[in-house]
Write a protein that holds these residues in place. Structure first.
Motif, PDB file in Angstrom:
ATOM      1  N   ALA A  29      42.589  21.335  -1.503  1.00 46.26           N
ATOM      2  CA  ALA A  29      43.817  20.533  -1.363  1.00 46.26           C
ATOM      3  C   ALA A  29      45.024  21.434  -1.139  1.00 46.26           C
ATOM      4  O   ALA A  29      45.899  21.140  -0.315  1.00 46.26           O
ATOM      5  CB  ALA A  29      44.015  19.668  -2.616  1.00 46.26           C
ATOM      6  N   GLU A  30      45.103  22.540  -1.860  1.00 43.33           N
ATOM      7  CA  GLU A  30      46.224  23.469  -1.664  1.00 43.33           C
ATOM      8  C   GLU A  30      46.197  24.050  -0.256  1.00 43.33           C
ATOM      9  O   GLU A  30      47.240  24.211   0.388  1.00 43.33           O
ATOM     10  CB  GLU A  30      46.173  24.588  -2.705  1.00 43.33           C
ATOM     11  CG  GLU A  30      46.489  24.105  -4.114  1.00 43.33           C
ATOM     12  CD  GLU A  30      46.374  25.221  -5.118  1.00 43.33           C
ATOM     13  OE1 GLU A  30      46.800  25.026  -6.258  1.00 43.33           O
ATOM     14  OE2 GLU A  30      45.843  26.297  -4.757  1.00 43.33           O
ATOM     15  N   LYS A  31      44.991  24.391   0.209  1.00 44.56           N
ATOM     16  CA  LYS A  31      44.869  24.910   1.576  1.00 44.56           C
ATOM     17  C   LYS A  31      45.322  23.879   2.599  1.00 44.56           C
ATOM     18  O   LYS A  31      46.046  24.196   3.549  1.00 44.56           O
ATOM     19  CB  LYS A  31      43.418  25.324   1.827  1.00 44.56           C
ATOM     20  CG  LYS A  31      43.189  25.970   3.190  1.00 44.56           C
ATOM     21  CD  LYS A  31      41.755  26.426   3.346  1.00 44.56           C
ATOM     22  CE  LYS A  31      41.519  27.078   4.718  1.00 44.56           C
ATOM     23  NZ  LYS A  31      40.112  27.507   4.870  1.00 44.56           N
ATOM     24  N   ALA A  32      44.873  22.633   2.397  1.00 43.53           N
ATOM     25  CA  ALA A  32      45.303  21.572   3.319  1.00 43.53           C
ATOM     26  C   ALA A  32      46.813  21.349   3.237  1.00 43.53           C
ATOM     27  O   ALA A  32      47.481  21.112   4.250  1.00 43.53           O
ATOM     28  CB  ALA A  32      44.554  20.274   2.989  1.00 43.53           C
ATOM     29  N   GLY A  33      47.359  21.435   2.019  1.00 40.96           N
ATOM     30  CA  GLY A  33      48.810  21.269   1.878  1.00 40.96           C
ATOM     31  C   GLY A  33      49.574  22.368   2.598  1.00 40.96           C
ATOM     32  O   GLY A  33      50.591  22.117   3.247  1.00 40.96           O
ATOM     33  N   LYS A  34      49.092  23.612   2.477  1.00 42.17           N
ATOM     34  CA  LYS A  34      49.757  24.715   3.184  1.00 42.17           C
ATOM     35  C   LYS A  34      49.683  24.523   4.692  1.00 42.17           C
ATOM     36  O   LYS A  34      50.649  24.781   5.421  1.00 42.17           O
ATOM     37  CB  LYS A  34      49.126  26.041   2.783  1.00 42.17           C
ATOM     38  CG  LYS A  34      49.388  26.446   1.341  1.00 42.17           C
ATOM     39  CD  LYS A  34      48.742  27.771   1.008  1.00 42.17           C
ATOM     40  CE  LYS A  34      49.016  28.175  -0.421  1.00 42.17           C
ATOM     41  NZ  LYS A  34      48.370  29.472  -0.774  1.00 42.17           N
ATOM     42  N   ALA A  35      48.492  24.067   5.162  1.00 45.92           N
ATOM     43  CA  ALA A  35      48.379  23.824   6.610  1.00 45.92           C
ATOM     44  C   ALA A  35      49.335  22.721   7.045  1.00 45.92           C
ATOM     45  O   ALA A  35      49.991  22.812   8.090  1.00 45.92           O
ATOM     46  CB  ALA A  35      46.928  23.452   6.947  1.00 45.92           C
ATOM     47  N   ALA A  36      49.424  21.667   6.222  1.00 42.60           N
ATOM     48  CA  ALA A  36      50.355  20.577   6.568  1.00 42.60           C
ATOM     49  C   ALA A  36      51.801  21.070   6.554  1.00 42.60           C
ATOM     50  O   ALA A  36      52.607  20.693   7.401  1.00 42.60           O
ATOM     51  CB  ALA A  36      50.172  19.413   5.581  1.00 42.60           C
ATOM     52  N   ASP A  37      52.135  21.925   5.574  1.00 33.94           N
ATOM     53  CA  ASP A  37      53.495  22.481   5.537  1.00 33.94           C
ATOM     54  C   ASP A  37      53.775  23.320   6.776  1.00 33.94           C
ATOM     55  O   ASP A  37      54.885  23.296   7.325  1.00 33.94           O
ATOM     56  CB  ASP A  37      53.668  23.338   4.287  1.00 33.94           C
ATOM     57  CG  ASP A  37      53.678  22.488   3.035  1.00 33.94           C
ATOM     58  OD1 ASP A  37      53.434  23.053   1.950  1.00 33.94           O
ATOM     59  OD2 ASP A  37      53.938  21.275   3.139  1.00 33.94           O
ATOM     60  N   ALA A  38      52.775  24.087   7.224  1.00 30.02           N
ATOM     61  CA  ALA A  38      52.969  24.905   8.430  1.00 30.02           C
ATOM     62  C   ALA A  38      53.191  24.019   9.652  1.00 30.02           C
ATOM     63  O   ALA A  38      54.073  24.279  10.486  1.00 30.02           O
ATOM     64  CB  ALA A  38      51.750  25.809   8.636  1.00 30.02           C
ATOM     65  N   VAL A  39      52.379  22.950   9.754  1.00 30.62           N
ATOM     66  CA  VAL A  39      52.556  22.020  10.892  1.00 30.62           C
ATOM     67  C   VAL A  39      53.924  21.359  10.820  1.00 30.62           C
ATOM     68  O   VAL A  39      54.619  21.200  11.836  1.00 30.62           O
ATOM     69  CB  VAL A  39      51.429  20.974  10.882  1.00 30.62           C
ATOM     70  CG1 VAL A  39      51.686  19.897  11.942  1.00 30.62           C
ATOM     71  CG2 VAL A  39      50.076  21.641  11.135  1.00 30.62           C
ATOM     72  N   LEU A  40      54.350  20.980   9.606  1.00 25.95           N
ATOM     73  CA  LEU A  40      55.662  20.359   9.449  1.00 25.95           C
ATOM     74  C   LEU A  40      56.776  21.318   9.843  1.00 25.95           C
ATOM     75  O   LEU A  40      57.723  20.935  10.532  1.00 25.95           O
ATOM     76  CB  LEU A  40      55.834  19.909   7.990  1.00 25.95           C
ATOM     77  CG  LEU A  40      57.203  19.304   7.629  1.00 25.95           C
ATOM     78  CD1 LEU A  40      57.465  18.063   8.476  1.00 25.95           C
ATOM     79  CD2 LEU A  40      57.273  18.988   6.137  1.00 25.95           C
ATOM     80  N   ALA A  41      56.668  22.581   9.395  1.00 25.35           N
ATOM     81  CA  ALA A  41      57.688  23.561   9.756  1.00 25.35           C
ATOM     82  C   ALA A  41      57.742  23.779  11.270  1.00 25.35           C
ATOM     83  O   ALA A  41      58.818  23.862  11.875  1.00 25.35           O
ATOM     84  CB  ALA A  41      57.412  24.884   9.038  1.00 25.35           C
ATOM     85  N   GLN A  42      56.536  23.858  11.894  1.00 21.06           N
ATOM     86  CA  GLN A  42      56.499  24.026  13.354  1.00 21.06           C
ATOM     87  C   GLN A  42      57.107  22.823  14.057  1.00 21.06           C
ATOM     88  O   GLN A  42      57.843  22.970  15.042  1.00 21.06           O
ATOM     89  CB  GLN A  42      55.043  24.233  13.800  1.00 21.06           C
ATOM     90  CG  GLN A  42      54.889  24.529  15.302  1.00 21.06           C
ATOM     91  CD  GLN A  42      53.444  24.793  15.663  1.00 21.06           C
ATOM     92  OE1 GLN A  42      52.570  24.717  14.809  1.00 21.06           O
ATOM     93  NE2 GLN A  42      53.203  25.126  16.910  1.00 21.06           N
ATOM     94  N   SER A  43      56.826  21.623  13.538  1.00 18.47           N
ATOM     95  CA  SER A  43      57.393  20.412  14.157  1.00 18.47           C
ATOM     96  C   SER A  43      58.905  20.389  13.999  1.00 18.47           C
ATOM     97  O   SER A  43      59.645  20.017  14.917  1.00 18.47           O
ATOM     98  CB  SER A  43      56.775  19.166  13.510  1.00 18.47           C
ATOM     99  OG  SER A  43      55.366  19.140  13.686  1.00 18.47           O
ATOM    100  N   ARG A  44      59.376  20.818  12.824  1.00  8.33           N
ATOM    101  CA  ARG A  44      60.820  20.861  12.635  1.00  8.33           C
ATOM    102  C   ARG A  44      61.477  21.860  13.572  1.00  8.33           C
ATOM    103  O   ARG A  44      62.536  21.592  14.151  1.00  8.33           O
ATOM    104  CB  ARG A  44      61.132  21.236  11.183  1.00  8.33           C
ATOM    105  CG  ARG A  44      60.827  20.103  10.195  1.00  8.33           C
ATOM    106  CD  ARG A  44      61.095  20.534   8.767  1.00  8.33           C
ATOM    107  NE  ARG A  44      60.891  19.438   7.833  1.00  8.33           N
ATOM    108  CZ  ARG A  44      60.943  19.574   6.504  1.00  8.33           C
ATOM    109  NH1 ARG A  44      61.188  20.773   5.994  1.00  8.33           N
ATOM    110  NH2 ARG A  44      60.745  18.526   5.725  1.00  8.33           N
ATOM    111  N   GLU A  45      60.837  23.016  13.744  1.00  2.55           N
ATOM    112  CA  GLU A  45      61.397  24.014  14.671  1.00  2.55           C
ATOM    113  C   GLU A  45      61.407  23.475  16.103  1.00  2.55           C
ATOM    114  O   GLU A  45      62.384  23.674  16.839  1.00  2.55           O
ATOM    115  CB  GLU A  45      60.586  25.301  14.583  1.00  2.55           C
ATOM    116  CG  GLU A  45      60.716  26.038  13.255  1.00  2.55           C
ATOM    117  CD  GLU A  45      59.828  27.259  13.199  1.00  2.55           C
ATOM    118  OE1 GLU A  45      59.893  27.984  12.206  1.00  2.55           O
ATOM    119  OE2 GLU A  45      59.085  27.490  14.164  1.00  2.55           O
ATOM    120  N   GLU A  46      60.325  22.794  16.474  1.00  3.65           N
ATOM    121  CA  GLU A  46      60.275  22.233  17.821  1.00  3.65           C
ATOM    122  C   GLU A  46      61.351  21.161  17.996  1.00  3.65           C
ATOM    123  O   GLU A  46      62.000  21.073  19.046  1.00  3.65           O
ATOM    124  CB  GLU A  46      58.886  21.626  18.055  1.00  3.65           C
ATOM    125  CG  GLU A  46      58.668  21.100  19.471  1.00  3.65           C
ATOM    126  CD  GLU A  46      58.713  22.203  20.513  1.00  3.65           C
ATOM    127  OE1 GLU A  46      58.485  23.373  20.136  1.00  3.65           O
ATOM    128  OE2 GLU A  46      58.986  21.915  21.701  1.00  3.65           O
TER     129      GLU A  46
END
Length: 324
Positions: A29-46
């Protein structure tokens, strides 16, 4: 007992398996959360890049519209009509149109009046450029000297800070052992995130590591209330011994302490008062602390609404008692 032990062992094994499964699920779950946070950060940057591009395009559109209104006196939608170009007509290439525009501009400028003072104006501009160049060189040199001065001040500040930190740490370790009747403690600076190297003293935080008698070394926040109070007093007096002051005011610092710790605290106050020639003004409700002071000040209300200040010199009272 053997059957109970076997049953307990079985339950313990099942609990261990459940714990391992839970830890595995937690890690996933922590790994999935980190991946989701990375995708969210990338989406915010985009999204930020898209918004910036949209704002830049809108700004460019407004600039073009203003230039069209300034030169042609019409809206962008009416440019083709002003230029005599039909809507279905194929436009010329951008390079060809730009070349034609430049040619027409040069022809127009060539028909203008001759500036007779252009040479004088050019000489004046060159002189101003030379002056500005010299001023720029002077400014660059001043900036370099200022940076050297700042670096020297930072080096000296770091050296003084580390020296003061070492002295405070030495006093803190001794006072902690004195107040607790044993144990050990020290101060440390935060470590950098990249490794074990210590941060810049100007940016590093302070960690208080304490080990009261019979306990392991741990941070101050994990101690009890009384232990935290004693540790804070040790740090306070360590700073005070590093840079003594003529007056020290304390407001109910002995409230969370028991009688034994209050006695150690009073002994330490008496020693610092004698060695550093400091006057301590202590606000307290603890009888043991009041009994160890030289003079007491209190407020009493003999009549309702009428306060009166009472002062008692305990040393003089003791002398009177001995002579009585």
């Amino acid at each position: 007992l053997a059957e109970a032990i076997a049953a307990s062992t079985a339950r313990r094994g099942a609990a261990a398996d459940a714990l391992a499964a839970g830890e595995t699920q937690l890690a996933e779950a922590e790994k999935a959360g980190k991946a989701a946070d990375a995708v969210l950060a990338q989406s915010r940057e985009e999204r930020v890049r898209c918004e910036a591009g949209h704002e830049q395009a809108e700004y460019a559109r407004r600039i073009v519209a203003e230039r069209i209104a300034e030169r042609l006196g019409c809206a962008p939608d009416a440019v083709l009509a002003a230029a005599g170009i039909a809507e279905d007509e194929e436009l010329a290439a951008a390079a060809e149109a730009e070349a034609r525009l430049q040619r027409l501009v040069r022809e127009r400028d060539g028909m203008g009046p001759v500036n007779l003072v252009a040479e004088a104006e050019a000489a004046e501009i060159e002189e101003r450029l030379a002056v500005l160049g010299r001023e720029r060189d002077d400014l660059i040199g001043a900036i370099a000297r200022l940076r050297e001065g700042i670096a020297a001040l930072n080096r000296e500040g770091r050296e003084r800070l580390l020296a003061a930190f070492a002295e405070v740490n030495e006093h803190f370790a001794a006072l902690f052992t004195r107040l607790f009747g044993g144990g050990r403690a020290h101060l440390t600076l935060d470590k950098s995130e990249e490794g074990d190297e210590t941060r810049d003293p100007f940016e590093a935080g302070l960690e208080i590591m304490a080990s009261p008698p019979g306990k392991r070394l741990q941070i101050m926040s994990l101690l009890s209330g009384g232990e935290q109070a004693l540790t804070a007093l040790a740090l306070l007096f360590a700073v005070f011994l590093t840079n003594p002051a003529p007056i020290c005011v304390m407001d109910e610092v002995d409230a969370p302490l028991d009688d034994a710790n209050v006695d150690r605290f009073c002994n330490l106050v008496e020693e610092i008062a004698e060695s550093a020639e400091t006057r301590f003004l202590i606000i307290t409700h603890h009888r043991l602390t009041m009994a160890r002071m030289d003079r007491l000040f209190g407020v009493t209300m003999g009549e309702r609404g009428v306060s009166q200040l009472v002062s008692v010199d305990l040393q003089q009272a003791q002398q009177l008692r001995r002579t009585a």
